[in-house]
Design an enzyme around this catalytic site. Structure first.
Site, PDB file in Angstrom:
ATOM      1  N   GLU A 179      -3.418 -62.504 -31.371  1.00  0.00           N
ATOM      2  CA  GLU A 179      -2.611 -61.056 -31.324  1.00  0.00           C
ATOM      3  C   GLU A 179      -1.199 -61.622 -31.427  1.00  0.00           C
ATOM      4  O   GLU A 179      -0.240 -61.407 -30.575  1.00  0.00           O
ATOM      5  CB  GLU A 179      -2.735 -60.298 -30.112  1.00  0.00           C
TER       6      GLU A 179
ATOM      7  N   GLU B  59     -12.116 -57.743 -31.622  1.00  0.00           N
ATOM      8  CA  GLU B  59     -12.116 -56.941 -30.211  1.00  0.00           C
ATOM      9  C   GLU B  59     -11.901 -55.518 -30.265  1.00  0.00           C
ATOM     10  O   GLU B  59     -11.338 -54.893 -31.083  1.00  0.00           O
ATOM     11  CB  GLU B  59     -10.585 -57.289 -29.696  1.00  0.00           C
TER      12      GLU B  59
END
Ligand code: BGP
Length: 470
Positions: free
Chosen positions: A176, A368
């Protein structure tokens, strides 16, 4: 879905392994963070937090995956997963980050872990840095704001890529990467407690450089491997169709896309000039940097997706933003929220995938997705997590629609496939798993693993290649 579609799950070292001082492991940020309310304060007060002593640090034991990985992999195998995304703990191999050579005990642990996955025919996807830059580098250099951290990362990354070449094909350079502008300390910028915008973007620049260097290294030395970037994704919607709101949404989307634009296209986009001006960002860019970015573009774009967000251009409305999370948003009147205030938006996954594929034309990989929820075992100890099944089913359907829309998708990995410590709150009670772990927010419990209702459901989904969702 195609036969080679990577159905599976995802976890991260600092949220599962525990064994925080086993061998010669050094500390990372999570090792000095408490659980609950105080954790958000800690992200904003890195230096003050280091002086605190808490009764309980959830990462120290986590779910003890370090000692129980064989048992956990056996359960995952039974579930039928084809792929497990995990991360390597940087400070387990380089305790301070400055060592020249990795710690052998740490290397041996990952060798055994990857071997176990191989024996069980589970394909590993490995994140090189998942929110766990060595604490020593965070304290000494302010983390990634200093270019030396990028140099230390490259030495670590080359070491693992070479050492585990026989086991790992898919690598994600940094988890991320856009998180650094939302929660700078979590993303690895601790200089000025993450409060100086120039330092934050400088740190981001160093991450982009390091990521490009490793991607180039992989392409040159391991042509069978693939290197990917990773975005905390979720399209941002305008609160109304007023052009001012639409413009605001475009602006906010670009603030996230910025990083992936660089990692896919090999250069900063034109709109970054204006962002720099408006935020008064001063960057120091090395002479070779343009070349490094250009030569290190990724093979695939991976993403986490939990929710969409809503923004408005009206400052009055923005005061009502839902806070307490990494990403703030206005409520969406058409959609429900999770207990933690995350908007639940399955169609948003299709929109996000289409947006990303239109923009990058690179294979996408959902690494995810999942629902953080409270699970309460019934009198027989069974967990009927129908809410999680519903959430996942709706998201898989949306993903399948995106594939029909033309998106090239490598796989779907369910986050926290086994219950683990929440990254944002440090709680165990924010559970994502299809496998339950008996432990509460204070660390009480047997750590025993138990299949939830969703376990059998996901098993059928994978066995039928996504055909059997009901
Ligand atoms: C992402 C992180 C994960 C994970 C997930 C869920 O931001 O990459 O590490 O934790 O979000 O978030 P949380 O644990 O805060 O519920």
């Amino acid at each position: 879905m195609e036969k080679n579609f990577l159905w599976g799950g995802a976890i991260a070292a600092n949220q599962t392994e525990g064994a925080y001082q086993e061998g010669n492991k050094g500390l990372c940020l999570a090792d000095v963070l408490p659980a609950g309310e105080k954790r958000f304060w800690a992200y904003d007060h890195f230096e003050e937090n280091l002086k605190e002593h808490y009764a309980y640090y959830p990462s120290h034991k986590a779910i003890d995956f370090y000692h129980r990985y064989k048992e956990d992999i056996a359960l995952l195998k039974e579930m039928g997963i084809r792929c497990l995304r995990t991360s390597i703990s940087w400070p387990r191999l380089f305790p301070t980050g400055e060592e020249e050579k990795p710690d052998e005990e740490g290397m041996e642990y990952y060798r055994r872990l990857f071997q176990e996955l191989e024996e069980n025919h589970i394909v590993p996807v490995v994140t090189i840095n998942h929110f766990d830059t060595p604490l020593y580098l965070l304290e000494k250099y302010g983390g990634w704001a200093d270019r030396r951290t990028a140099g230390h990362y490259c030495r670590y990354a080359k070491t693992v890529v070479d050492a585990f070449a026989g086991y790992v094909k898919y690598w994600i350079t940094i988890n991320e990467i856009n998180m650094i502008v939302h929660v700078p300390v979590l993303g690895g910028c601790t200089a000025k407690n993450g409060k100086d915008v120039s330092a934050v973007y400088q740190a981001a620049h160093h991450q982009l450089i390091a990521s490009a260097e490793i991607t180039k290294y992989i392409h040159k030395n391991h042509p069978d491997m693939q290197a990917g970037c990773m975005l905390a994704a979720g399209s941002i919607y305008p609160n109304t169709c007023s052009p001012a709101d639409v413009m605001e949404a475009q602006k906010k989307n670009r603030e996230n896309y910025l990083f992936i634009d660089v990692q896919v296209k090999g250069r900063y986009p034109a709109y970054f000039e204006r962002i720099k001006k408006e935020k008064d960002i001063r960057l120091s860019i090395g002479e070779q940097d343009e070349k490094i970015l250009k030569e290190g573009t990724v093979d695939f774009v991976s993403l986490s997706y939990y929710s969409s967000r809503v923004v408005s251009a009206d400052p009055e409305l923005n005061r009502q933003l839902l806070r307490g999370n990494a990403f703030s948003t206005l409520p969406n009147p058409y959609l429900k929220q999770s207990k933690w205030g995350w908007i639940i938006d399955a169609d948003g996954l299709r929109i996000t995938l289409n947006d990303l594929y239109d923009r990058y034309e690179k294979p996408l990989f959902i690494v995810e997705n999942g629902l953080g929820a409270v699970d309460t075992p019934d009198e027989n100890g069974e967990i009927a997590d129908d809410y999680r099944i519903e959430y996942t089913k709706a998201h898989i359907r949306a993903m399948q629609e995106a594939v029909r829309d033309g998106v090239e998708l490598m796989g779907y990995l369910s986050w926290g496939i086994i219950d683990l410590v929440s990254s944002s709150t440090g709680q165990m009670s924010k559970r994502y798993g299809f496998i339950y772990v008996d432990q509460d927010d204070e660390g009480n419990g047997t750590l025993e693993r138990k299949k939830k209702k969703s376990f059998g459901w996901y098993q059928r989904v994978i066995a039928s290649d996504g055909e059997q969702l009901d």
